[in-house]
Design an enzyme around this catalytic site. Structure first.
Site, mmCIF file in Angstrom:
data_model
loop_
_atom_site.group_PDB
_atom_site.id
_atom_site.type_symbol
_atom_site.label_atom_id
_atom_site.label_comp_id
_atom_site.label_asym_id
_atom_site.label_seq_id
_atom_site.Cartn_x
_atom_site.Cartn_y
_atom_site.Cartn_z
ATOM 1 N N SER A 124 0.823 -1.199 0.000
ATOM 2 C CA SER A 124 0.000 0.000 0.000
ATOM 3 C C SER A 124 0.858 1.250 0.000
ATOM 4 O O SER A 124 1.912 1.299 0.655
ATOM 5 C CB SER A 124 -0.868 -0.012 1.259
ATOM 6 O OG SER A 124 -1.421 1.257 1.491
ATOM 7 N N TYR A 148 -2.130 -0.216 10.446
ATOM 8 C CA TYR A 148 -2.383 -0.828 9.131
ATOM 9 C C TYR A 148 -1.160 -0.668 8.226
ATOM 10 O O TYR A 148 -0.659 -1.641 7.644
ATOM 11 C CB TYR A 148 -3.613 -0.192 8.466
ATOM 12 C CG TYR A 148 -3.682 -0.473 6.980
ATOM 13 C CD1 TYR A 148 -4.005 -1.736 6.507
ATOM 14 C CD2 TYR A 148 -3.366 0.515 6.043
ATOM 15 C CE1 TYR A 148 -4.022 -2.008 5.143
ATOM 16 C CE2 TYR A 148 -3.382 0.257 4.683
ATOM 17 C CZ TYR A 148 -3.708 -1.006 4.236
ATOM 18 O OH TYR A 148 -3.710 -1.266 2.895
ATOM 19 N N LYS A 152 1.754 -3.557 6.571
ATOM 20 C CA LYS A 152 2.171 -3.723 5.173
ATOM 21 C C LYS A 152 3.690 -3.558 5.053
ATOM 22 O O LYS A 152 4.346 -4.287 4.311
ATOM 23 C CB LYS A 152 1.441 -2.721 4.274
ATOM 24 C CG LYS A 152 -0.056 -2.989 4.159
ATOM 25 C CD LYS A 152 -0.323 -4.301 3.426
ATOM 26 C CE LYS A 152 -1.781 -4.648 3.335
ATOM 27 N NZ LYS A 152 -2.018 -5.967 2.715
ATOM 28 N N ARG A 230 -4.883 12.642 -4.001
ATOM 29 C CA ARG A 230 -4.516 11.223 -4.080
ATOM 30 C C ARG A 230 -4.349 10.806 -5.532
ATOM 31 O O ARG A 230 -4.875 11.461 -6.442
ATOM 32 C CB ARG A 230 -5.628 10.345 -3.457
ATOM 33 C CG ARG A 230 -5.829 10.553 -1.971
ATOM 34 C CD ARG A 230 -4.645 10.052 -1.156
ATOM 35 N NE ARG A 230 -4.855 10.250 0.282
ATOM 36 C CZ ARG A 230 -4.546 11.356 0.966
ATOM 37 N NH1 ARG A 230 -4.029 12.404 0.335
ATOM 38 N NH2 ARG A 230 -4.762 11.429 2.256
#
Ligand code: UFG
Length: 337
Positions: A124, A148, A152, A230
């Site tokens: 990610s 989170y 990763k 983004r």
């Protein structure tokens, strides 16, 4: 080629299964359906025009996973199964480490026992955190800012260490930016449980009348219009990147690659694109920043272009159109059927 897809009923996993199956890859799915509908797999089979084997298995379950490997001889594994809500990971870190790191360790143990060494791992862009430079290259230092994101990042380091020691492994970690959109058939798409955390499913649910208005999290970032920027990428481009990765896994070792478009879009720009596609204004309100958010995350996609001969092909309007069509035809998600 026969590939195990973990989390194959989820948003990206289901699209990946269709793409592989329509390119002559035999697919077997394991998914515990903790955040996915089994109905997605019926739709996958319908779109691909053939059946696929699937097992309701948690990747942390050694005996159940081993049984699947005993039944099938896999050439490679694509590992999507994981928990992915950033905010929730702050509330329940143990569950995130258990599912994401624990799940990977059991998968690696099982792969090693069955001498399967090729793995594509879902990573990610969140591992970069508040990055020093934009666009973000793979060499940009990782600075994961949530449990989170750390799961990763730790998984990538585990994989790099394992590959450094043993040339039987060939692993690619694909660092997704913001996957959105849906299959052009509108039969499969994103169907989050409960109120969506992410912008695109929130927008589609406002448009279909399930939610009242969009909250825009902050308009005082140092960006084009003050809202967060983004790198949105169409889910079909993401899964085509996986197929390109699978086709190039002959060399041993660990590689990490960004999967993004290289194009930044602000919250208000995405809202404008979506408005154009759905044909009406959507109510929104500017509210406070969301804790943990960063101003801008945009990929430098050059390494994937070079090493995979892969580039994203679909633009933001395609993403909005396909996400909107899936929501219109499935107003309550898969359970609408
Ligand atoms: N946003 C809003 N309102 C919302 C939801 C989001 O303004 O209701 C804004 C956010 O502040 C951000 C942008 O929209 O600026 C995108 O937010 P998302 O929640 O859609 O996605 P994130 O960039 O936060 O990414 C996170 C994880 C990724 C993961 C992605 C999809 O960091 O690893 O969600 O699950 F891939």
């Amino acid at each position: 080629m026969k590939v195990l897809v973990t989390g194959g009923a989820g948003f990206i996993g289901s699209h990946c299964c269709v793409d592989l199956m329509t390119h002559d890859v035999e697919v077997v799915v394991v998914d515990d359906h903790s955040n996915s509908s089994p109905l997605a797999l019926d739709r996958v089979a319908e779109l691909a025009g053939r059946e696929l084997a699937s097992y309701a298995v948690d990747v942390r379950d050694p005996a159940a996973l081993d049984a699947v490997f005993r039944e099938h001889g896999f050439d490679a594994v694509i590992h999507f199964a994981a928990r992915k809500a950033v905010g929730e990971s702050v509330e329940m870190p143990f569950e995130y480490y258990d599912a994401n790191v624990g799940g990977l360790l059991n998968l690696l143990r099982t792969m090693r026992a069955h001498e399967v060494g090729r793995l594509v791992f879902s990573s990610s862009c969140s591992i970069y955190g508040d990055a020093d430079e934009v666009p973000i290259r793979e060499e940009t230092p990782a600075r994961p800012a949530s449990p989170y994101a750390r799961t990763k990042w730790f998984c990538e380091q585990i994989l790099a260490d394992v590959c450094a020691r043993d040339s039987a492994w060939s692993v690619m970690a694909l660092r997704y930016f913001n996957p959105v959109g849906a299959h052009e058939s509108a039969r499969i798409g994103e169907d989050p449980r409960g109120v969506p955390n992410n912008l695109m499913p929130y927008l589609t649910q406002v448009a279909v009348g399930r939610l009242r208005e969009l909250s825009v999290f902050g308009d005082d970032y140092p960006t084009v219009d003050g809202t967060g920027v983004r790198d949105y990428i169409h889910v079909m481009d993401v899964v085509e990147g996986h197929r390109a990765a699978l086709e190039r896994m002959d060399a041993p070792g660990f590689r990490s690659l960004n999967l993004g478009t290289g194009i930044g879009t602000s919250v208000l720009q995405l809202l404008a694109a979506f408005t154009q596609v759905c044909g009406r204004e959507l109510p929104y309100r500017i509210v406070a920043r969301r804790p943990g958010d960063v101003a801008e995350l945009v990929a430098a996609p050059d390494r994937a272009a070079r090493e995979l001969d892969w580039r994203s092909r679909r633009d933001v309007l395609d993403m909005c159109r396909d996400a909107w069509r899936f929501q219109q035809r499935n107003p309550q998600g898969y359970e609408s059927a």
